[in-house]
Design an enzyme around this catalytic site. Structure first.
Site, PDB file in Angstrom:
ATOM      1  N   PHE A 509       0.747  -1.175   0.100  1.00 31.73           N
ATOM      2  CA  PHE A 509      -0.088   0.162   0.024  1.00 31.73           C
ATOM      3  C   PHE A 509       0.840   0.987  -0.027  1.00 31.73           C
ATOM      4  CE2 PHE A 509      -2.455  -3.332   2.044  1.00 31.73           C
ATOM      5  CZ  PHE A 509      -3.681  -3.164   1.494  1.00 31.73           C
ATOM      6  N   ASP A 510       0.503   2.287  -0.955  1.00 25.13           N
ATOM      7  CA  ASP A 510       1.085   3.526  -0.598  1.00 25.13           C
ATOM      8  C   ASP A 510       0.413   4.190   0.599  1.00 25.13           C
ATOM      9  OD1 ASP A 510       2.435   5.923  -1.609  1.00 25.13           O
ATOM     10  OD2 ASP A 510       0.728   6.771  -1.925  1.00 25.13           O
ATOM     11  N   LYS A 511       1.305   5.202   1.253  1.00 30.56           N
ATOM     12  CA  LYS A 511       0.718   5.639   2.443  1.00 30.56           C
ATOM     13  C   LYS A 511      -0.485   6.822   2.054  1.00 30.56           C
ATOM     14  CE  LYS A 511       3.020   8.632   4.836  1.00 30.56           C
ATOM     15  NZ  LYS A 511       2.263   9.704   5.237  1.00 30.56           N
ATOM     16  N   THR A 514      -3.976   6.584   0.507  1.00 30.63           N
ATOM     17  CA  THR A 514      -4.439   5.184   0.184  1.00 30.63           C
ATOM     18  C   THR A 514      -4.791   4.744   1.713  1.00 30.63           C
ATOM     19  OG1 THR A 514      -2.958   4.904  -1.635  1.00 30.63           O
ATOM     20  CG2 THR A 514      -3.928   2.881  -0.517  1.00 30.63           C
ATOM     21  N   VAL A 711      -1.428  -1.132  -4.342  1.00 25.81           N
ATOM     22  CA  VAL A 711      -2.643  -0.203  -3.926  1.00 25.81           C
ATOM     23  C   VAL A 711      -2.097   1.163  -3.878  1.00 25.81           C
ATOM     24  CG1 VAL A 711      -4.763   0.224  -2.923  1.00 25.81           C
ATOM     25  CG2 VAL A 711      -3.924  -1.987  -2.925  1.00 25.81           C
TER      26      VAL A 711
END
Length: 820
Positions: A509-511, A514, A711
């Site tokens: 996951f990107d932070k 997201t 993501v």
């Protein structure tokens, strides 16, 4: 053997002077990361355009996806490569669709052609070598007429006029004697003639012996009409298919004088085909229902009056009046009135979303891509109790809904890995079946039995071994799965992403935006010695107002409340330093704003000890820190914090329940900030301090260990998403770039839709496995049974029953429930 293709696509890279530009590098990085792209490189042309040369495997990535990815990276594809997306005559059997695609692929100049059971044809061709007219002529030879373009994003000379959601290009004249139901009617006529002939033969004493045979022969005509057409097409392609086996078996039964059994075979086979068409049409109807969500007309303010206009005539800038309970006719933003809007048809959100007018219509008009979700609206959604007025930002054919319909229709033509395997298996298996049948013809030489019995057994084995259920097992499940996902606000671009998403064990996951809300706010302002907070913020606001980065927007908006009476100076010559910060000119001096790591590199002076201490304090507090320097003097640091999404922790828990064993957050932020957010949302792993190229390398490392999804928002994360097994974009509604770059797009800006997408994909894989077990199991059961004496009638009954079973099993996906 898998074919590899090499294609030179002339592209235009706006404002790019040479092939060494960073934009070109980004384009190549995004393309080369995708599965199926073996190499990509560019070379300048004398005309000033740029040739993008791509080596790719069309079985793994279609040309239309390459086109999308290139355009999302800033390239404008020129018109040498034509693209057609057509609706053929209703639902087709997957084998018929495959034959049509193979015939078109054999035409000179056709680069790719794919068709599916929903009757959608996707084709790429070289305009210099062929034309739309040549494609239509070849389709006419295959008795495919009156094809119509599906919804297009914009008018295009090679695809007729564009169709918005309210003006679909679906053909309802299917070319047969009885229209769309021709095959079903023919099958029923075959059955009627068979029953009549059988009744006369067994019940009518004294009837002429030729009469039942004549009725059986007529039954052959009706039952074998469509099967014979398909077999002829396949023979022209030098290919034996299941239809050919059935015809050989029916002809063999006739040669033995078993006309009734041969007619029964053709009746059940053609009836099975017709019912399969009906079932495939159910999946297609789910997509057509999306296209019909937008109204046909809209109430528009023109010259001071309210007039009703077809949605196709709406122009950007028109003001559309939407009454309570009406469906919205176009994408746009609210300029008057307040209401709540049911966005489920487009985004899958279960709760209506409150909408209010934009604060600044001019700013919204200038940058519609940055519209606030509280003011942005989409075509096909349903207005609540309040009357509103919206300003149109996209024409009907360019709306988010139109793009989704087009992308889903196109994606459904793509074969999944399992389907490619079963296609290859069929092409090996069918000749083996023919060989076995020929071998059994001579059983009378070894076994003491009449030739007639050996011949009959051989024909029965032909029927039993025909892998009809196998041919439809996977495409029916993929069609249903992609359609169900679209109805739930998730765009899945084909069978491959659908299957791969269901096989994942790891997700990165990107932070920002997201796992977090994506709306950071200033939490701390630490001015350097001798500098006031107002001076620091005035310079920061001046520069960051020129940027559209989320952190820049936060500083620009929050910073104005902290100016302490200071005047914001004029900033010019903004320049981005990717992944680190920005620079600009203020009062004749260079201003740098960025991460601490930006300083001390690339010719920039290191930070002062006091500023390093301030940065360390902000990071310990879990804040994202930005340093502001003017000339050679550090003005201070700004600490920002983004809040985790409220649904993040629950979503991650559901994903673990679905079998995702490893979840990692990757961020360009400092490691301590990343760890702070990860702890709050319940993640065990957080990788911080990553530049964009580091994110790509991180995904490659994860991918080397197992399949991994990435993501992100589909814009800043595009290279990392491209290198993942599956790229997933959030909040794709209204973002063309996110729609184009992602393999899977969550239309709503809501992380909780991810478990639905993963769960549906896992369920689809389960359905495919079940279908393969049934289809292969029936063949494994029937072949020895027919060798041991089972007749053609029972064999074809079980055979067609298994085929219908796998189709209706696949349709269960349309009823897959989405957890709230």
């Amino acid at each position: 053997m898998t074919d590899r293709l090499k294609i030179d696509i002339p592209v235009i890279l706006p404002d790019v002077q040479d092939a060494g530009d960073s934009c070109v590098g980004r384009l190549i990085a995004e393309l080369k990361g995708h599965v199926g792209v073996e190499d990509a490189h560019v070379a300048p042309m004398e005309t000033g355009a740029t040739t993008l040369c791509i080596h790719y495997d069309p079985n793994l990535i279609p040309l239309w996806r390459i086109r999308e990815l290139a355009e999302s990276a800033g390239a404008e594809i020129t018109q040498r490569v034509g693209h057609l997306l057509w609706q053929m005559q209703g639902a087709l059997h997957p084998r018929r669709a495959r034959t049509i695609a193979d015939r078109l692929r054999a035409l000179p100049g056709v680069l790719e052609a794919n068709a599916n059971g929903a009757g959608v044809l996707s084709l790429e061709y070289d305009r210099a070598k062929t034309s739309e007219a040549a494609v239509r002529a070849e389709l006419a030879k295959l008795d495919v007429r009156n094809v119509q373009p599906l919804a297009q994003p914009a008018p295009d000379e090679h695809a007729g006029h564009d169709h918005g959601p309210g003006e679909h290009g679906h053909s309802h004249d299917h070319g047969g004697l009885f229209g769309a139901n021709s095959e079903l009617v023919f099958a029923l006529l075959c059955g009627g003639l068979l029953v009549t002939g059988f009744a006369i033969e067994k019940l009518v004493a004294g009837a002429p012996s030729w009469l039942p045979v004549a009725l059986y022969m007529l039954a052959y005509v009706f039952g074998g009409f469509f099967t014979l057409r398909e077999a002829i097409d396949n023979i022209r392609l030098k290919r034996f298919e299941i239809d050919t086996l059935m015809l050989v078996a029916a002809a063999g039964a006739a040669a033995l004088g078993a006309w009734a059994e041969g007619a029964l075979l053709l009746f059940l086979f053609s009836l099975g085909h017709a019912l399969e068409h009906y079932a495939m049409g159910k999946a297609r109807a789910a997509i057509e229902a999306l296209a019909e969500l937008a109204p046909d007309v809209a109430s528009v303010r023109r010259d001071g009056a309210l007039v009703e206009l077809p949605v196709g005539e709406l122009e950007v800038g028109d003001i559309v009046v939407v009454r309570p309970g009406e469906r919205l006719a176009a994408d746009g933003f609210v300029v008057a009135g307040q209401s709540s809007i049911d966005q489920a048809p487009v985004t899958g959100e279960s709760i209506p979303v409150d909408k209010r007018p934009v604060a600044d219509a001019e700013a919204a008009r200038a940058r519609p891509d940055l519209l606030d979700a509280a003011s942005r609206v989409f075509a096909g959604t349903i207005n609540g109790a309040g009357a509103i007025e919206i300003e149109v930002t996209r024409r009907a054919g360019e709306s988010t809904l139109a793009k989704v319909v087009r992308l889903v229709s196109e994606a459904e033509t793509r074969r999944s890995p399992t389907q490619r395997f079963t296609d290859r298996f069929e092409r090996i298996f069918v000749p083996l079946v023919l060989g076995l049948a020929v071998l059994l013809l001579f059983a009378w030489v070894v076994v003491d039995e009449p030739f007639r019995d050996s011949f009959y057994r051989s024909m029965a084995v032909l029927v039993a071994a025909s892998p009809c259920a196998l041919a439809i097992a996977t495409p029916s499940a993929v069609l249903s799965g992609v359609a169900r996902a679209a109805r739930g606000g998730v765009l899945v671009k084909g069978g491959a992403p659908l299957e791969l998403l269901g096989s994942l064990e790891a997700i990165a996951f990107d932070k920002t935006g997201t796992l977090t809300v994506g709306e950071p706010h200033i939490r701390s302002v630490v001015p350097a010695l001798g500098v006031t907070a107002g001076e620091l913020m005035a310079v920061a606001v001046a520069v960051e107002e020129l940027s559209d980065h989320p952190l820049a927007r936060a500083i620009a908006s929050d910073g104005r409340s902290r100016l302490e009476g200071e005047t914001v100076p004029m900033a010019t010559a903004l320049r981005s330093h990717t992944g680190q910060g920005v620079s600009a000119m203020v009062d004749g001096e260079q201003v740098l704003i960025g991460k601490a790591e930006m300083f001390g590199e690339n010719g920039f002076e290191p930070l002062s000890p006091a500023m390093e201490e301030a940065i360390a304090g902000l990071r310990e507090a879990g804040q994202t820190s930005m340093v502001v320097r003017k000339g050679g003097r550090d003005l201070g640091a700004i600490g920002l914090m983004d809040t985790p999404r409220p649904e993040a922790a629950a979503t991650l828990k559901k994903l673990r329940g679905l079998g995702i064993r490893r979840m990692i957050m990757i961020s360009g932020d400092h490691q301590k900030v990343a760890e702070s957010v990860a702890k709050e949302v319940g993640l065990d792993e957080a990788w911080g301090d990553l530049m964009p190229e580091d994110k790509v390398e991180a995904i490659r490392r994860l991918k080397a260990e197992s399949a991994v999804a990435m993501v992100g928002d589909g814009v800043n994360d595009a290279p990392a998403m491209a290198n993942a097994t599956v790229g997933i974009a959030m909040g794709a509604a209204g973002s063309d770039v996110a729609l184009e770059t992602a393999d899977v797009a969550l239309m709503a800006d809501d992380l909780s839709h991810l478990p639905f997408a993963v769960g549906l994909s896992r369920h689809t894989r389960g359905i495919i496995r079940q279908n393969l077990f049934v289809s292969l199991g029936v063949v494994a059961l029937l072949v020895p049974a027919t060798i041991m004496g089972l007749g053609i009638g029972p064999a074809v009954l079980l055979h067609e029953g298994s085929t219908l079973l796998v189709v209706f099993n696949a349709l269960r996906l349309l009823a897959y429930r989405k957890e709230v």
